[in-house]
Design an enzyme around this catalytic site. Structure first.
Site, PDB file in Angstrom:
ATOM      1  N   GLU A 164     -20.997  14.591   9.034  1.00 53.48           N
ATOM      2  CA  GLU A 164     -20.410  13.603   9.931  1.00 53.48           C
ATOM      3  C   GLU A 164     -19.548  14.254  11.003  1.00 53.48           C
ATOM      4  O   GLU A 164     -18.986  15.324  10.783  1.00 53.48           O
ATOM      5  CB  GLU A 164     -19.518  12.641   9.134  1.00 53.48           C
ATOM      6  N   CYS A 179     -13.949  15.476  15.953  1.00 57.65           N
ATOM      7  CA  CYS A 179     -13.654  15.929  14.591  1.00 57.65           C
ATOM      8  C   CYS A 179     -14.981  16.374  13.970  1.00 57.65           C
ATOM      9  O   CYS A 179     -15.937  15.604  13.945  1.00 57.65           O
ATOM     10  CB  CYS A 179     -13.050  14.758  13.821  1.00 57.65           C
ATOM     11  N   CYS A 203     -18.039  18.868  -0.335  1.00 57.22           N
ATOM     12  CA  CYS A 203     -16.851  19.712  -0.487  1.00 57.22           C
ATOM     13  C   CYS A 203     -16.593  19.916  -1.971  1.00 57.22           C
ATOM     14  O   CYS A 203     -16.807  19.016  -2.777  1.00 57.22           O
ATOM     15  CB  CYS A 203     -15.640  19.044   0.168  1.00 57.22           C
ATOM     16  N   CYS A 263     -10.524  16.532  -4.141  1.00 53.28           N
ATOM     17  CA  CYS A 263      -9.329  15.694  -3.968  1.00 53.28           C
ATOM     18  C   CYS A 263      -9.691  14.255  -4.358  1.00 53.28           C
ATOM     19  O   CYS A 263     -10.736  13.751  -3.933  1.00 53.28           O
ATOM     20  CB  CYS A 263      -8.843  15.743  -2.520  1.00 53.28           C
ATOM     21  N   CYS A 309     -10.690  11.413  -1.690  1.00 54.15           N
ATOM     22  CA  CYS A 309     -11.560  11.761  -0.563  1.00 54.15           C
ATOM     23  C   CYS A 309     -13.041  11.537  -0.863  1.00 54.15           C
ATOM     24  O   CYS A 309     -13.557  11.990  -1.882  1.00 54.15           O
ATOM     25  CB  CYS A 309     -11.324  13.223  -0.193  1.00 54.15           C
ATOM     26  N   GLU A 317     -14.119  22.054   3.298  1.00 51.79           N
ATOM     27  CA  GLU A 317     -12.897  22.855   3.343  1.00 51.79           C
ATOM     28  C   GLU A 317     -13.199  24.108   4.190  1.00 51.79           C
ATOM     29  O   GLU A 317     -13.926  24.997   3.749  1.00 51.79           O
ATOM     30  CB  GLU A 317     -12.476  23.228   1.910  1.00 51.79           C
ATOM     31  N   SER A 343      -3.087  19.845   4.443  1.00 47.31           N
ATOM     32  CA  SER A 343      -3.101  18.567   3.719  1.00 47.31           C
ATOM     33  C   SER A 343      -2.094  18.658   2.586  1.00 47.31           C
ATOM     34  O   SER A 343      -2.322  19.350   1.602  1.00 47.31           O
ATOM     35  CB  SER A 343      -4.493  18.300   3.159  1.00 47.31           C
ATOM     36  N   HIS A 362       0.208  15.748   1.227  1.00 42.21           N
ATOM     37  CA  HIS A 362      -0.008  14.519   0.439  1.00 42.21           C
ATOM     38  C   HIS A 362       0.949  14.293  -0.731  1.00 42.21           C
ATOM     39  O   HIS A 362       0.904  13.227  -1.349  1.00 42.21           O
ATOM     40  CB  HIS A 362      -1.448  14.415  -0.060  1.00 42.21           C
ATOM     41  N   CYS A 416     -13.484  10.212   6.615  1.00 38.20           N
ATOM     42  CA  CYS A 416     -14.546  11.205   6.526  1.00 38.20           C
ATOM     43  C   CYS A 416     -15.312  11.100   5.211  1.00 38.20           C
ATOM     44  O   CYS A 416     -14.761  10.808   4.157  1.00 38.20           O
ATOM     45  CB  CYS A 416     -14.013  12.614   6.747  1.00 38.20           C
TER      46      CYS A 416
HETATM   47  N1  SAH Z   1     -10.796  19.845   3.813  1.00 39.56           N
HETATM   48  C1  SAH Z   1      -9.800  19.882   4.801  1.00 39.56           C
HETATM   49  C2  SAH Z   1     -10.191  19.234   6.094  1.00 39.56           C
HETATM   50  C3  SAH Z   1     -10.977  17.959   6.061  1.00 39.56           C
HETATM   51  S1  SAH Z   1     -10.230  16.485   5.451  1.00 39.56           S
HETATM   52  C4  SAH Z   1      -8.527  19.287   4.283  1.00 39.56           C
HETATM   53  O1  SAH Z   1      -8.539  18.677   3.238  1.00 39.56           O
HETATM   54  O2  SAH Z   1      -7.512  19.487   4.927  1.00 39.56           O
HETATM   55  C5  SAH Z   1      -9.240  15.876   6.798  1.00 39.56           C
HETATM   56  C6  SAH Z   1      -7.990  15.118   6.350  1.00 39.56           C
HETATM   57  O3  SAH Z   1      -8.307  13.800   5.861  1.00 39.56           O
HETATM   58  C7  SAH Z   1      -7.258  15.821   5.234  1.00 39.56           C
HETATM   59  O4  SAH Z   1      -5.873  15.811   5.479  1.00 39.56           O
HETATM   60  C8  SAH Z   1      -7.589  14.951   4.054  1.00 39.56           C
HETATM   61  O5  SAH Z   1      -6.672  15.131   3.024  1.00 39.56           O
HETATM   62  C9  SAH Z   1      -7.602  13.579   4.667  1.00 39.56           C
HETATM   63  N2  SAH Z   1      -8.261  12.532   3.887  1.00 39.56           N
HETATM   64  C10 SAH Z   1      -9.325  12.649   3.053  1.00 39.56           C
HETATM   65  N3  SAH Z   1      -9.629  11.462   2.503  1.00 39.56           N
HETATM   66  C11 SAH Z   1      -8.736  10.575   2.997  1.00 39.56           C
HETATM   67  C12 SAH Z   1      -8.535   9.168   2.812  1.00 39.56           C
HETATM   68  N4  SAH Z   1      -9.300   8.457   1.994  1.00 39.56           N
HETATM   69  N5  SAH Z   1      -7.514   8.592   3.481  1.00 39.56           N
HETATM   70  C13 SAH Z   1      -6.725   9.312   4.322  1.00 39.56           C
HETATM   71  N6  SAH Z   1      -6.874  10.613   4.542  1.00 39.56           N
HETATM   72  C14 SAH Z   1      -7.868  11.257   3.884  1.00 39.56           C
HETATM   73 FE1  SF4 Z   2     -12.444  18.557   0.571  1.00 41.46          FE
HETATM   74 FE2  SF4 Z   2     -10.526  18.057   2.355  1.00 41.46          FE
HETATM   75 FE3  SF4 Z   2     -11.797  16.061   1.077  1.00 41.46          FE
HETATM   76 FE4  SF4 Z   2     -10.113  17.603  -0.261  1.00 41.46          FE
HETATM   77  S1  SF4 Z   2      -9.599  16.234   1.441  1.00 41.46           S
HETATM   78  S2  SF4 Z   2     -12.156  16.959  -0.968  1.00 41.46           S
HETATM   79  S3  SF4 Z   2     -10.467  19.581   0.704  1.00 41.46           S
HETATM   80  S4  SF4 Z   2     -12.684  17.497   2.526  1.00 41.46           S
END
Ligand code: SAH
Ligand code: SF4
Length: 338
Positions: free
Chosen positions: A89, A102, A109, A113, A116, A157, A211, A213, A330
């Site tokens: 995406e 983006c 991945c 997390c 996600c 990632e 990230s 959180h 995403c």
């Molecule tokens: N893997 C990397 C980059 C891609 S994710 C990372 O984790 O940093 C991009 C951002 O979206 C990250 O900060 C991630 O934690 C956040 N993200 C993922 N799922 C999310 C969700 N459901 N709601 C809000 N932010 C989210």
């Molecule tokens: Fe991967 Fe980033 Fe999603 Fe975590 S938040 S699962 S590192 S894409």
């Protein structure tokens, strides 16, 4: 047949040399690739003989747009099809400072997390440098507008695919390619500490986002398995070292989960964790993902959280949530489609 874009610039130069071609051909080819050429016939300043020998040895295919969702606010969400049939995406967004894309760095991945959608199903594979560049090229073409900012915040990632990501950064920055300033690029990581140091040495001008959180080791581990081997205190130590070295502001991403990490005690812990660091917190109410049942904080709660952080000396903003009417979080579009 091998795709010519899979070759590094060095490998391409070597192949051309073996064919008895002058060195400047490599630059010509690189320029065409960065213009988004998807056949050798388009490369009109390259001799017919070389073009036909290129097409005997290589393909020059591009990735393609499978689906576009267009939001009322101008956000365009892309489902991109890779040549092997996998999907990633990308999201085009309009901000005051310019158009931003983006992009993804992996199919899926591995970091797991819990909030996600990209992590569901694990990692299928890394993207090649050229595929990451192709995301930029095909989306720019489809949007019909220039794109001068890039965020590596899509699926995957980036530090789990370091070599391809760094080759991509060099290519997109190269004046013979797109010529994008490193300062207009932001990379987001879940916090792989060893790579944070390497990255700051290799690309001190690229903006770094982490990230975060959660404000404690215990809470962070619950949300992000990566935190187990990359402890919060070591992560913050690395961030302090990097921002002091690069003199650039680090962004911390913080997805607000109702009742879980948006309480007053979280403000307190966050502000003491980050006190004195050149940084900024980017807050976003968690985008609900059906699989995990967690609820994002309300917009009001997010604004209050931001203002409390500001009062305690930590710059914070609530990210403008673009493309709410489409699946902009995403990983959600791919998950629906596959
Ligand atoms: N893997 C990397 C980059 C891609 S994710 C990372 O984790 O940093 C991009 C951002 O979206 C990250 O900060 C991630 O934690 C956040 N993200 C993922 N799922 C999310 C969700 N459901 N709601 C809000 N932010 C989210
Ligand atoms: Fe991967 Fe980033 Fe999603 Fe975590 S938040 S699962 S590192 S894409």
């Amino acid at each position: 047949m091998r795709n010519i874009k899979e070759l590094s610039r060095q490998q391409l130069a070597e192949w051309l040399k073996e064919q008895g071609q002058p060195a400047y051909r490599e630059k010509q080819l690189f320029r065409w690739i960065c213009k988004g050429a998807s056949s050798f016939d388009e490369m009109t300043d390259i001799s017919k003989d070389l073009r036909s020998s290129l097409s005997e040895h290589f393909s020059c295919e591009s990735i393609s747009v499978e689906l576009v969702q267009i939001s009322k606010d101008g956000t365009r969400k892309y489902l991109l099809k890779l040549i092997d049939g996998n999907f990633v995406e990308a999201v085009f967004m309009k901000y005051e400072y310019g158009n931003t894309l983006c992009i993804s760095t992996q199919v899926g991945c591995n970091m797991g997390c819990v909030f996600c959608a990209s992590g569901i199903g694990g990692k299928i594979r890394n993207l090649y440098a050229w595929e990451i560049l192709d995301e930029y090229l095909v989306c720019r073409k489809e949007a019909g507008e220039d794109i001068n900012h890039i965020v590596l915040m899509g699926m995957g990632e980036p530090f789990d695919n370091y070599d391809n990501v760094s080759e991509f950064l060099k290519d997109i920055h190269d004046p013979d390619g797109i010529g994008l300033s490193y300062r207009n690029i932001t990379l987001s990581t879940s916090g792989i500490i060893r790579k944070i140091y390497t990255f700051a040495d290799d690309f001190p001008q690229v903006n770094l986002a982490i990230s975060l959180h959660a404000a404690t080791q215990e809470e962070r581990e619950k949300l992000m398995p990566v935190a187990k081997g990359n402890r919060l205190d070591d992560l913050i130590k690395a961030c302090r070292a990097v921002s002091e070295k690069t003199r650039r502001r680090i962004t911390f991403e913080y997805a607000l989960i109702a009742g879980q990490n948006d309480r007053d005690e979280d403000v307190k812990k966050l502000s003491s964790l980050l006190s004195g660091m050149l940084c900024h917190i980017n807050l976003i109410p968690l985008n609900p993902v059906a699989e995990n049942g967690m609820q994002g904080s309300t917009k009001d709660a997010a604004m209050q959280f931001a203002s409390k952080l500001e009062k305690s000396g930590i710059p914070a903003t609530v990210r403008r949530s673009l493309g709410r009417d489409i699946d902009a979080a995403c990983g959600q579009l791919r998950k629906k489609h596959t």
